[in-house]
Every structure is written in C-alpha cells, then in structure tokens.
Design a protein around this motif. Structure first.
Motif, PDB file in Angstrom:
ATOM      1  N   VAL A   1     -39.827 -19.787  89.937  1.00  0.00           N
ATOM      2  CA  VAL A   1     -40.049 -19.454  88.225  1.00  0.00           C
ATOM      3  C   VAL A   1     -41.725 -19.080  88.072  1.00  0.00           C
ATOM      4  CG1 VAL A   1     -40.892 -20.777  86.205  1.00  0.00           C
ATOM      5  CG2 VAL A   1     -38.667 -21.522  87.314  1.00  0.00           C
ATOM      6  N   GLN A   2     -41.716 -17.971  87.342  1.00  0.00           N
ATOM      7  CA  GLN A   2     -43.451 -17.590  87.011  1.00  0.00           C
ATOM      8  C   GLN A   2     -43.493 -17.775  86.014  1.00  0.00           C
ATOM      9  OE1 GLN A   2     -43.573 -13.719  87.872  1.00  0.00           O
ATOM     10  NE2 GLN A   2     -44.059 -13.315  90.066  1.00  0.00           N
ATOM     11  N   LEU A   3     -45.101 -18.465  85.419  1.00  0.00           N
ATOM     12  CA  LEU A   3     -46.120 -18.765  84.586  1.00  0.00           C
ATOM     13  C   LEU A   3     -46.951 -18.020  84.287  1.00  0.00           C
ATOM     14  CD1 LEU A   3     -45.963 -22.774  85.420  1.00  0.00           C
ATOM     15  CD2 LEU A   3     -44.055 -21.594  84.429  1.00  0.00           C
ATOM     16  N   GLN A   4     -47.013 -17.993  82.798  1.00  0.00           N
ATOM     17  CA  GLN A   4     -48.266 -17.014  82.054  1.00  0.00           C
ATOM     18  C   GLN A   4     -49.168 -17.274  81.633  1.00  0.00           C
ATOM     19  OE1 GLN A   4     -49.069 -13.747  83.310  1.00  0.00           O
ATOM     20  NE2 GLN A   4     -50.357 -13.370  82.124  1.00  0.00           N
ATOM     21  N   ALA A   5     -49.950 -18.031  82.057  1.00  0.00           N
ATOM     22  CA  ALA A   5     -50.359 -18.810  80.172  1.00  0.00           C
ATOM     23  C   ALA A   5     -51.695 -17.842  79.456  1.00  0.00           C
ATOM     24  CB  ALA A   5     -51.400 -19.753  80.924  1.00  0.00           C
ATOM     25  N   SER A   6     -51.862 -18.042  78.353  1.00  0.00           N
ATOM     26  CA  SER A   6     -52.779 -17.419  77.462  1.00  0.00           C
ATOM     27  C   SER A   6     -53.246 -18.188  76.494  1.00  0.00           C
ATOM     28  CB  SER A   6     -52.027 -15.638  77.119  1.00  0.00           C
ATOM     29  OG  SER A   6     -50.907 -16.384  75.803  1.00  0.00           O
ATOM     30  N   GLY A   7     -54.048 -16.855  75.627  1.00  0.00           N
ATOM     31  CA  GLY A   7     -54.875 -18.239  74.728  1.00  0.00           C
ATOM     32  C   GLY A   7     -56.095 -18.641  74.855  1.00  0.00           C
ATOM     33  N   GLY A   8     -56.339 -18.022  75.259  1.00  0.00           N
ATOM     34  CA  GLY A   8     -57.940 -18.843  75.973  1.00  0.00           C
ATOM     35  C   GLY A   8     -59.021 -17.688  74.605  1.00  0.00           C
ATOM     36  N   GLY A   9     -60.020 -18.968  75.391  1.00  0.00           N
ATOM     37  CA  GLY A   9     -60.986 -17.570  74.739  1.00  0.00           C
ATOM     38  C   GLY A   9     -62.056 -18.100  73.614  1.00  0.00           C
ATOM     39  N   LEU A  10     -63.368 -18.214  73.583  1.00  0.00           N
ATOM     40  CA  LEU A  10     -64.656 -18.337  73.258  1.00  0.00           C
ATOM     41  C   LEU A  10     -64.589 -19.155  71.690  1.00  0.00           C
ATOM     42  CD1 LEU A  10     -67.917 -19.070  73.430  1.00  0.00           C
ATOM     43  CD2 LEU A  10     -67.980 -16.634  72.537  1.00  0.00           C
ATOM     44  N   VAL A  11     -65.264 -20.533  71.547  1.00  0.00           N
ATOM     45  CA  VAL A  11     -64.649 -20.982  70.419  1.00  0.00           C
ATOM     46  C   VAL A  11     -66.160 -22.091  69.881  1.00  0.00           C
ATOM     47  CG1 VAL A  11     -63.330 -23.137  71.237  1.00  0.00           C
ATOM     48  CG2 VAL A  11     -63.488 -21.743  68.559  1.00  0.00           C
ATOM     49  N   GLN A  12     -66.729 -21.860  68.766  1.00  0.00           N
ATOM     50  CA  GLN A  12     -68.005 -23.317  68.506  1.00  0.00           C
ATOM     51  C   GLN A  12     -67.177 -24.648  68.641  1.00  0.00           C
ATOM     52  OE1 GLN A  12     -69.275 -21.459  65.059  1.00  0.00           O
ATOM     53  NE2 GLN A  12     -71.235 -20.483  65.829  1.00  0.00           N
ATOM     54  N   ALA A  13     -67.974 -25.481  69.174  1.00  0.00           N
ATOM     55  CA  ALA A  13     -67.412 -26.689  69.014  1.00  0.00           C
ATOM     56  C   ALA A  13     -66.774 -27.113  67.826  1.00  0.00           C
ATOM     57  CB  ALA A  13     -68.780 -27.810  69.120  1.00  0.00           C
ATOM     58  N   GLY A  14     -65.647 -27.763  68.239  1.00  0.00           N
ATOM     59  CA  GLY A  14     -65.407 -28.624  66.461  1.00  0.00           C
ATOM     60  C   GLY A  14     -64.070 -27.449  66.251  1.00  0.00           C
TER      61      GLY A  14
ATOM     62  N   TRP B   1     -47.888 -22.477  89.578  1.00  0.00           N
ATOM     63  CA  TRP B   1     -49.449 -22.529  89.122  1.00  0.00           C
ATOM     64  C   TRP B   1     -49.072 -20.677  88.166  1.00  0.00           C
ATOM     65  CZ3 TRP B   1     -52.039 -26.607  87.975  1.00  0.00           C
ATOM     66  CH2 TRP B   1     -52.143 -27.676  88.512  1.00  0.00           C
ATOM     67  N   GLY B   2     -49.641 -20.476  87.372  1.00  0.00           N
ATOM     68  CA  GLY B   2     -49.888 -19.476  86.294  1.00  0.00           C
ATOM     69  C   GLY B   2     -51.266 -19.360  87.113  1.00  0.00           C
ATOM     70  N   GLN B   3     -51.649 -17.675  85.785  1.00  0.00           N
ATOM     71  CA  GLN B   3     -53.243 -17.004  86.758  1.00  0.00           C
ATOM     72  C   GLN B   3     -53.966 -18.106  85.926  1.00  0.00           C
ATOM     73  OE1 GLN B   3     -51.937 -16.364  84.199  1.00  0.00           O
ATOM     74  NE2 GLN B   3     -52.974 -15.515  82.620  1.00  0.00           N
ATOM     75  N   GLY B   4     -54.271 -19.202  84.611  1.00  0.00           N
ATOM     76  CA  GLY B   4     -55.562 -19.171  84.262  1.00  0.00           C
ATOM     77  C   GLY B   4     -55.717 -18.697  83.035  1.00  0.00           C
ATOM     78  N   THR B   5     -56.595 -19.895  81.875  1.00  0.00           N
ATOM     79  CA  THR B   5     -57.108 -18.949  80.382  1.00  0.00           C
ATOM     80  C   THR B   5     -58.033 -19.831  80.994  1.00  0.00           C
ATOM     81  OG1 THR B   5     -56.824 -18.132  78.746  1.00  0.00           O
ATOM     82  CG2 THR B   5     -55.508 -20.347  78.799  1.00  0.00           C
ATOM     83  N   LEU B   6     -59.143 -18.570  80.424  1.00  0.00           N
ATOM     84  CA  LEU B   6     -60.293 -19.512  79.605  1.00  0.00           C
ATOM     85  C   LEU B   6     -60.519 -19.733  79.199  1.00  0.00           C
ATOM     86  CD1 LEU B   6     -63.443 -19.589  81.752  1.00  0.00           C
ATOM     87  CD2 LEU B   6     -63.515 -17.759  81.280  1.00  0.00           C
ATOM     88  N   VAL B   7     -61.011 -21.389  78.770  1.00  0.00           N
ATOM     89  CA  VAL B   7     -61.763 -21.629  77.498  1.00  0.00           C
ATOM     90  C   VAL B   7     -63.261 -21.691  77.219  1.00  0.00           C
ATOM     91  CG1 VAL B   7     -61.460 -23.099  75.924  1.00  0.00           C
ATOM     92  CG2 VAL B   7     -59.411 -22.423  77.451  1.00  0.00           C
ATOM     93  N   THR B   8     -64.086 -21.367  76.493  1.00  0.00           N
ATOM     94  CA  THR B   8     -65.378 -21.505  76.940  1.00  0.00           C
ATOM     95  C   THR B   8     -65.732 -22.357  75.037  1.00  0.00           C
ATOM     96  OG1 THR B   8     -65.641 -20.111  77.927  1.00  0.00           O
ATOM     97  CG2 THR B   8     -67.391 -20.452  76.613  1.00  0.00           C
ATOM     98  N   VAL B   9     -65.966 -23.403  74.906  1.00  0.00           N
ATOM     99  CA  VAL B   9     -66.476 -24.010  74.095  1.00  0.00           C
ATOM    100  C   VAL B   9     -67.851 -23.390  73.947  1.00  0.00           C
ATOM    101  CG1 VAL B   9     -66.277 -25.895  72.057  1.00  0.00           C
ATOM    102  CG2 VAL B   9     -64.697 -25.267  73.952  1.00  0.00           C
ATOM    103  N   SER B  10     -68.782 -22.972  72.373  1.00  0.00           N
ATOM    104  CA  SER B  10     -70.245 -23.173  72.634  1.00  0.00           C
ATOM    105  C   SER B  10     -71.019 -24.586  71.962  1.00  0.00           C
ATOM    106  CB  SER B  10     -70.889 -21.845  72.038  1.00  0.00           C
ATOM    107  OG  SER B  10     -69.959 -22.004  71.501  1.00  0.00           O
ATOM    108  N   SER B  11     -71.923 -24.973  71.868  1.00  0.00           N
ATOM    109  CA  SER B  11     -72.400 -25.513  71.223  1.00  0.00           C
ATOM    110  C   SER B  11     -73.245 -24.920  69.687  1.00  0.00           C
ATOM    111  CB  SER B  11     -73.204 -27.000  72.313  1.00  0.00           C
ATOM    112  OG  SER B  11     -74.053 -26.165  72.594  1.00  0.00           O
TER     113      SER B  11
END
Length: 122
Positions: free
Chosen positions: A1-14, A112-122
């Motif tokens: 089984v191979q896993l592919q994660a997606s959907g991360g990004g930059l978002v503001q707090a809340g 484990w998939g390759q990961g997706t980066l989530v960045t939450v700005s304050s």
C-alpha cells in the motif's frame, strides 16, 4: 500500500484545512489509518486515527473538538478536517496504516506517505 497525503497549505489562525490521504492498494477492515504530525525540532506525534472497517475514531487531546477524521471506502481515502487552527498546529502531517490495530505510537504504523505541510500564521 502506498499513501499519498495532500491538502496542506498556509492558513491564518482560526482557519480551516482538509487533508486527504489516498491509498493505492487494499485497505482491510482490521486496519487502522492514522494521521501524525511533526513540527520542526519535535518528535512525530499522534493526531487522529480511524478504524477502516467500523469507522471508530480517536484523537489526541489537543485536537479534540477541532479536527475530524473520516474515511471514504469507495475512494480509498482518509480525510482530516481541521478547523479552528492554531499556530501550534503548524507541522508536516503524515498518514500511515497500522496492521496491528489501534496504536498511538508512530512505530506501530507503516507505509508512511510523504507528508503535507500545514502552516498556521498568527
């Protein structure tokens, strides 16, 4: 089984994001799909998990009430809906599969998939 994660990004707090993890290959009812995250300089930590067959869900305390894990069997996909995001949620998010049932330690998971980066700005 191979896993592919997606959907991360930059978002503001809340704000909100929805992560997806698509599995190529068979996921069995006994398997547990998990989301983990790893922030810079920190260990990989459990976020949420779902039993593929019955759909029972499990969360770490810090995301309860804000994150929702779900799965779509037809699409072979696991989702992580993240609402009310906080700067401390910033991390690389990974999906993985446990063939040994429910587990909270990353070492119990495989593929484990390759990961997706989530960045939450304050």
């Amino acid at each position: 089984v191979q896993l592919q994660a997606s959907g991360g990004g930059l978002v503001q707090a809340g704000g909100s994001l929805r992560l997806s993890c698509v599995a190529s290959g068979r996921i069995f009812s006994s398997h547990v799909m998990g989301w983990f995250r790893q922030a810079p300089g920190k260990e990989r930590e459990f976020v949420a998990a779902i039993r593929w067959g019955v759909g029972n869900t499990y969360y770490t305390n810090s995301v309860k009430g804000r994150f929702t894990i779900s799965r779509e069997k037809v699409e072979n996909t696991v989702y992580l809906q993240m609402n009310s995001l906080k700067p401390e949620d910033t991390a690389i998010y990974y999906c993985a599969v446990s063939r040994a049932g429910l587990a909270y330690g990353w070492s119990e998971y495989d593929n484990w998939g390759q990961g997706t980066l989530v960045t939450v700005s304050s």
